[in-house]
Scaffold this motif. Structure first.
Motif, PDB file in Angstrom:
ATOM      1  N   PHE A 106      44.786  -9.658 -17.767  1.00 51.50           N
ATOM      2  CA  PHE A 106      45.964  -9.087 -18.428  1.00 51.50           C
ATOM      3  C   PHE A 106      46.661 -10.155 -19.267  1.00 51.50           C
ATOM      4  O   PHE A 106      46.996  -9.921 -20.435  1.00 51.50           O
ATOM      5  N   ILE A 107      46.862 -11.333 -18.672  1.00 55.06           N
ATOM      6  CA  ILE A 107      47.498 -12.439 -19.398  1.00 55.06           C
ATOM      7  C   ILE A 107      46.653 -12.844 -20.598  1.00 55.06           C
ATOM      8  O   ILE A 107      47.166 -13.082 -21.696  1.00 55.06           O
ATOM      9  N   TYR A 108      45.336 -12.891 -20.409  1.00 61.16           N
ATOM     10  CA  TYR A 108      44.403 -13.228 -21.499  1.00 61.16           C
ATOM     11  C   TYR A 108      44.483 -12.185 -22.613  1.00 61.16           C
ATOM     12  O   TYR A 108      44.532 -12.529 -23.803  1.00 61.16           O
ATOM     13  N   GLY A 109      44.520 -10.910 -22.224  1.00 66.39           N
ATOM     14  CA  GLY A 109      44.570  -9.838 -23.216  1.00 66.39           C
ATOM     15  C   GLY A 109      45.836  -9.872 -24.047  1.00 66.39           C
ATOM     16  O   GLY A 109      45.799  -9.653 -25.270  1.00 66.39           O
ATOM     17  N   VAL A 110      46.952 -10.180 -23.400  1.00 64.08           N
ATOM     18  CA  VAL A 110      48.239 -10.212 -24.102  1.00 64.08           C
ATOM     19  C   VAL A 110      48.370 -11.440 -24.993  1.00 64.08           C
ATOM     20  O   VAL A 110      48.812 -11.356 -26.145  1.00 64.08           O
ATOM     21  N   THR A 111      47.957 -12.602 -24.481  1.00 62.90           N
ATOM     22  CA  THR A 111      48.165 -13.864 -25.200  1.00 62.90           C
ATOM     23  C   THR A 111      47.076 -14.177 -26.232  1.00 62.90           C
ATOM     24  O   THR A 111      47.361 -14.781 -27.261  1.00 62.90           O
ATOM     25  N   VAL A 112      45.855 -13.752 -25.959  1.00 66.62           N
ATOM     26  CA  VAL A 112      44.735 -14.088 -26.848  1.00 66.62           C
ATOM     27  C   VAL A 112      44.294 -12.909 -27.709  1.00 66.62           C
ATOM     28  O   VAL A 112      44.049 -13.061 -28.916  1.00 66.62           O
ATOM     29  N   LEU A 113      44.205 -11.745 -27.104  1.00 64.47           N
ATOM     30  CA  LEU A 113      43.702 -10.574 -27.822  1.00 64.47           C
ATOM     31  C   LEU A 113      44.815  -9.732 -28.435  1.00 64.47           C
ATOM     32  O   LEU A 113      44.534  -8.719 -29.080  1.00 64.47           O
TER      33      LEU A 113
END
Length: 313
Positions: A106-113
Motif C-alpha cells: 500500500f505504501i509502495y503503491g501510494v508513494t511510487v505508483l
C-alpha cells in the motif's frame, strides 16, 4: 461459486502453516534447518511448475532480476518464520507476514505508483500497524532474565524480517508482472525455485563446511538440524512437511486465481483472505499445537482483522 473458491483459498492458505509448524517441531529451528525447508519446497515447486511449462522455461532479463530479488526476500522470510515459530506463536508469525504483505505494498503503491489514497484505507493501515504492537511486548521474564531478553530481541527481529520480507515479495511480484518483458506466472515461479535452491543450498554447504568437526561426516554436517536425529526417516519427514506446505500453498493460489476469473472484486477478495487466515491460523494453532492465545494475542488479532476489513472501503 466464487464464495466456495474464496472459502477454499482461505482454508488452504491457513492449513499450510500446519506443515511449516510441523517442520519446525521436527527440526532444531536452526538456520540450516530453515534453509533446507526452502530447498525442499523449491524442489516441489520446480516439479509443480516445471510440468506446466514442459520444463522449458521462458526467460527474460527482468524475470531473472525480479526472481533473484524475490528469492532473497523469500529465503530470509522462510528462515525467519521457522526460527520465529520456535520462539513464539504460529498466529503471530502469520499476522506479521500477512499484514506486511498489505501495509508495505500500500505504501509502495501510494508513494511510487501514485495510486489513489482514501481516508478509510489510511485508518486501516494505522490500525494494522497498531495491532502488531501487543506481540512485541515482552512476556514476564524468568530466572535467567538476560537470556530471556536476548531471546525476545531475536523474536522481535525475526518478526520484523517476516513483515518486511513478505511485503517485499508482494511489491516485487507486482513490479515483475508490469515489466515489458514479463513472463507467465508459471515460468516466473519456476525461475524463482531454481534460484532459491542455488542460494539456499550454497549457504547450507558453506555453513556445513564451517561447522564440520574434523572427523564428522560432511553429509551429516550438511543436514544438521533438519530432523531431531540424523536419519533418512527424519529427512524424508522434513521433505514431506515442506512438500505438503507447497501443495496447500499451490492449491490456495489456484483457488485464489479462480476467484479472480470469477470476477470477484480484488478489494474484497484479498482483505477477506488475509483476515480469515489470521483468525483460522490462530484457531488451528490452538487446536493442534496447544498455543492458547493470551489477552494480548486476541487484542492483536481483533485489531488486525478490523484493519483488514476497513481496508475494503
Amino acid at each position: 461459486m466464487e464464495m466456495i473458491y474464496l472459502a477454499l483459498t482461505c482454508t488452504f492458505f491457513s492449513v499450510q502453516f500446519i506443515f511449516s509448524k510441523l517442520y519446525q517441531k521436527n527440526s532444531n529451528g536452526s538456520i540450516n534447518a530453515s534453509l533446507w525447508m526452502t530447498i525442499f519446497y523449491a524442489i516441489y515447486s520446480i516439479v509443480f511448475f516445471g510440468v506446466q511449462i514442459g520444463f522449458t522455461p521462458e526467460i527474460s532479463t527482468s524475470a531473472v532480476i525480479y526472481a533473484l530479488l524475490y528469492s532473497v526476500a523469500g529465503v530470509f522470510t522462510t528462515l525467519s518464520s521457522i526460527i520465529g515459530m520456535s520462539l513464539g506463536r504460529v498466529s503471530t508469525i502469520t499476522t506479521f507476514m500477512l499484514l506486511g504483505g498489505m501495509v508495505l505494498p500500500f505504501i509502495y503503491g501510494v508513494t511510487v505508483l501514485n495510486e489513489a489514497i482514501t481516508i478509510p484505507k489510511v485508518i486501516a493501515i494505522v490500525i494494522m500497524i497498531v495491532s502488531l504492537i501487543p506481540s512485541l511486548i515482552s512476556k514476564e521474564e524468568g530466572e535467567n532474565k538476560e537470556q530471556d531478553k536476548k531471546k525476545h530481541m531475536l523474536y522481535i527481529l525475526v518478526l520484523l524480517i517476516v513483515f518486511i520480507g513478505n511485503g517485499a515479495i508482494s511489491i516485487i511480484t507486482n513490479a515483475s508482472q508490469k515489466a515489458p518483458d514479463a513472463v507467465s506466472t508459471e515460468n516466473y515461479m519456476f525461475i524463482i525455485a531454481v534460484i532459491q535452491i542455488i542460494i539456499a543450498l550454497t549457504t547450507a554447504i558453506i555453513i556445513a563446511l564451517k561447522n564440520k568437526k574434523s572427523e564428522e561426516n560432511f553429509t551429516k554436517s550438511l543436514f544438521s538440524g533438519v530432523g531431531r536425529s540424523y536419519t533418512l526417516k527424519a529427512i524424508l519427514l522434513a521433505f514431506l512437511c515442506s512438500a505438503l506446505y507447497g501443495v496447500c500453498n499451490s492449491l490456495g493460489n489456484v483457488f485464489s486465481l479462480a476467484c479472480v476469473n470469477a470476477n470477484m472484486d480484488a478489494s474484497i477478495q484479498f482483505p477477506v483472505i488475509s483476515g480469515s487466515v489470521i483468525v483460522l491460523t490462530a484457531l488451528i494453532a490452538w487446536a493442534l499445537f496447544k498455543e492458547t492465545p493470551k489477552k494480548k494475542d486476541w487484542i492483536s488479532i481483533v485489531l488486525s482483522v478490523a484493519g483488514v476489513i476497513l481496508f475494503i472501503f
